[in-house]
Design a protein around this motif. Structure first.
Motif, PDB file in Angstrom:
ATOM      1  N   LYS A 129       0.815  -1.222   0.000  1.00  0.00           N
ATOM      2  CA  LYS A 129       0.000   0.000   0.000  1.00  0.00           C
ATOM      3  C   LYS A 129       0.847   1.271   0.000  1.00  0.00           C
ATOM      4  O   LYS A 129       0.319   2.380  -0.048  1.00  0.00           O
ATOM      5  CB  LYS A 129      -0.919   0.000   1.231  1.00  0.00           C
ATOM      6  N   LYS A 130       2.160   1.107   0.111  1.00  0.00           N
ATOM      7  CA  LYS A 130       3.093   2.247   0.123  1.00  0.00           C
ATOM      8  C   LYS A 130       2.727   3.274   1.196  1.00  0.00           C
ATOM      9  O   LYS A 130       2.635   4.479   0.940  1.00  0.00           O
ATOM     10  CB  LYS A 130       3.148   2.925  -1.257  1.00  0.00           C
ATOM     11  N   ILE A 131       2.468   2.781   2.396  1.00  0.00           N
ATOM     12  CA  ILE A 131       2.079   3.688   3.485  1.00  0.00           C
ATOM     13  C   ILE A 131       3.071   3.633   4.642  1.00  0.00           C
ATOM     14  O   ILE A 131       2.747   4.010   5.756  1.00  0.00           O
ATOM     15  CB  ILE A 131       0.655   3.370   3.997  1.00  0.00           C
ATOM     16  N   ILE A 132       4.280   3.132   4.381  1.00  0.00           N
ATOM     17  CA  ILE A 132       5.331   3.190   5.401  1.00  0.00           C
ATOM     18  C   ILE A 132       6.430   4.099   4.853  1.00  0.00           C
ATOM     19  O   ILE A 132       6.780   4.032   3.676  1.00  0.00           O
ATOM     20  CB  ILE A 132       5.908   1.794   5.708  1.00  0.00           C
ATOM     21  N   ALA A 133       6.939   4.963   5.716  1.00  0.00           N
ATOM     22  CA  ALA A 133       8.028   5.847   5.312  1.00  0.00           C
ATOM     23  C   ALA A 133       8.987   5.996   6.487  1.00  0.00           C
ATOM     24  O   ALA A 133       8.602   5.788   7.642  1.00  0.00           O
ATOM     25  CB  ALA A 133       7.474   7.212   4.907  1.00  0.00           C
TER      26      ALA A 133
END
Lengths: 68, 255
Positions: free
Chosen positions: A23-27
């Motif tokens: 989901k590309k929701i970790i940074a």
């Protein structure tokens, strides 16, 4: 409703979780620095997390606990 | 809210000393998860090698022994004699298992010692600062081969699983990697089978895990995984090289 909790003092900021999250929701945090001097990973959008545990599966330091 | 993923019990709370992105941590966790799932943490004895994994005795909850360089499988052989019911495993890197410990490895395998071997192959000496290992790839740049490994003077890399798969004492020889979620799950299944083989008395089981060394390869952790896919997997094909449960297994079945 799912979420991850990153143990900030264990995380070494290697970004393998950032790379693997579908989901590309970790940074990597831009504002925090942990005791080891790394920018720890953090969840950017709690509502979008699906609890797939891909991040925790790839985490070399077992810093991530996943709740679902 | 239920916990769907947490640190396994057989992994202690000690923070790992490995560099950021080192896949040692993933393999440590997989071994600990397997010890949990098989319920053998209490009777397991691990043998730590020399190399980056030398301090793995701090991280596994089971009993651990730290062996001299290369001698982990000789120590495991002794433990097997002393503890017939124990679950004995070694955790070794390529500099330990495939260089100074080659003789111990080959002879433990050919004797069919009933032990489990977790072999971390990252194609370089990690702890000592990135020198060429026996498993370094042709033309790979390391501290001791600054122009790339020259096979005319330094020879060719050792393919451990292929070599050991020819020995009759080996029950399982499988090469896996941990570069993606899918491959982590395959690696865990392989490690679990290697432990089950031992509990069922089938003999020597080795799981070779292709790993990264971001620091000594000079790459970011994410780029190191890509380098592993591009360079190591073509030279070290993944798959089951020997499985005593299956017939016709000498051809290196690919997954």
């Amino acid at each position: 409703m799912a979420k991850i909790i990153v143990d900030e003092n264990v995380c070494k900021g290697c970004a393998l979780c950032v790379n693997t999250c579908p989901k590309k929701i970790i940074a990597l945090s831009k504002s925090k620095i942990n005791a080891k001097g790394y920018h720890p990973a953090e969840l950017t959008d709690e509502n979008a997390c699906i609890g797939c545990a891909f991040c925790a599966t790839m985490c070399p330091d077992t810093a991530i606990t996943v709740y679902k | 809210m239920d916990v769907v993923f947490k640190k396994p019990h057989a992994l202690t709370d000690a923070p790992l000393h490995y560099c950021p992105g080192c896949t040692h941590g993933i393999v440590h966790r997989l071994v600990a998860e397997v010890l949990d799932e098989l319920g053998v943490e209490g009777k397991a004895v691990g043998v730590a090698s020399v190399g980056c994994s030398v301090m793995s005795y701090n991280y596994f909850g089971c009993d651990m022994v730290q062996a001299p360089h290369g001698r982990a499988q000789a120590v495991a052989t002794g433990l097997r004699r002393a503890l017939p019911d124990g679950v004995i495993f070694t955790y070794q890197g390529d500099g330990d298992l495939a260089a100074i410990g080659t003789a111990e490895t080959v002879h433990a395998a050919t004797r069919g010692e009933n032990i489990t071997v977790i072999f971390i192959n990252n194609a370089i000496y990690g702890m000592t600062g990135g020198q060429m290992a026996p498993t370094s790839l042709p033309n790979q740049i390391t501290q001791t081969t600054p122009y790339g490994r020259d096979v005319n003077s330094a020879g060719f890399p050792v393919r451990v699983c292929e070599m050991l798969s020819t020995l009759d004492g080996v029950a399982l020889a499988q090469r896996v990697t941990v570069d993606s979620v899918k491959n982590v799950k395959i690696a865990k299944a392989a490690i679990k089978k290697a432990f089950q083989n031992q509990i069922e008395g089938k003999g020597y089981s080795i799981v070779e895990v292709l790993s990264t060394c971001p620091t000594n390869w000079g790459l970011s952790p994410v780029d190191a995984l890509q380098w592993l896919r591009d360079n190591m997997i073509p030279y070290y094909p993944l798959g089951v090289y020997k499985d005593a449960d299956k017939r016709d297994n000498m051809k290196g079945d690919k997954e």
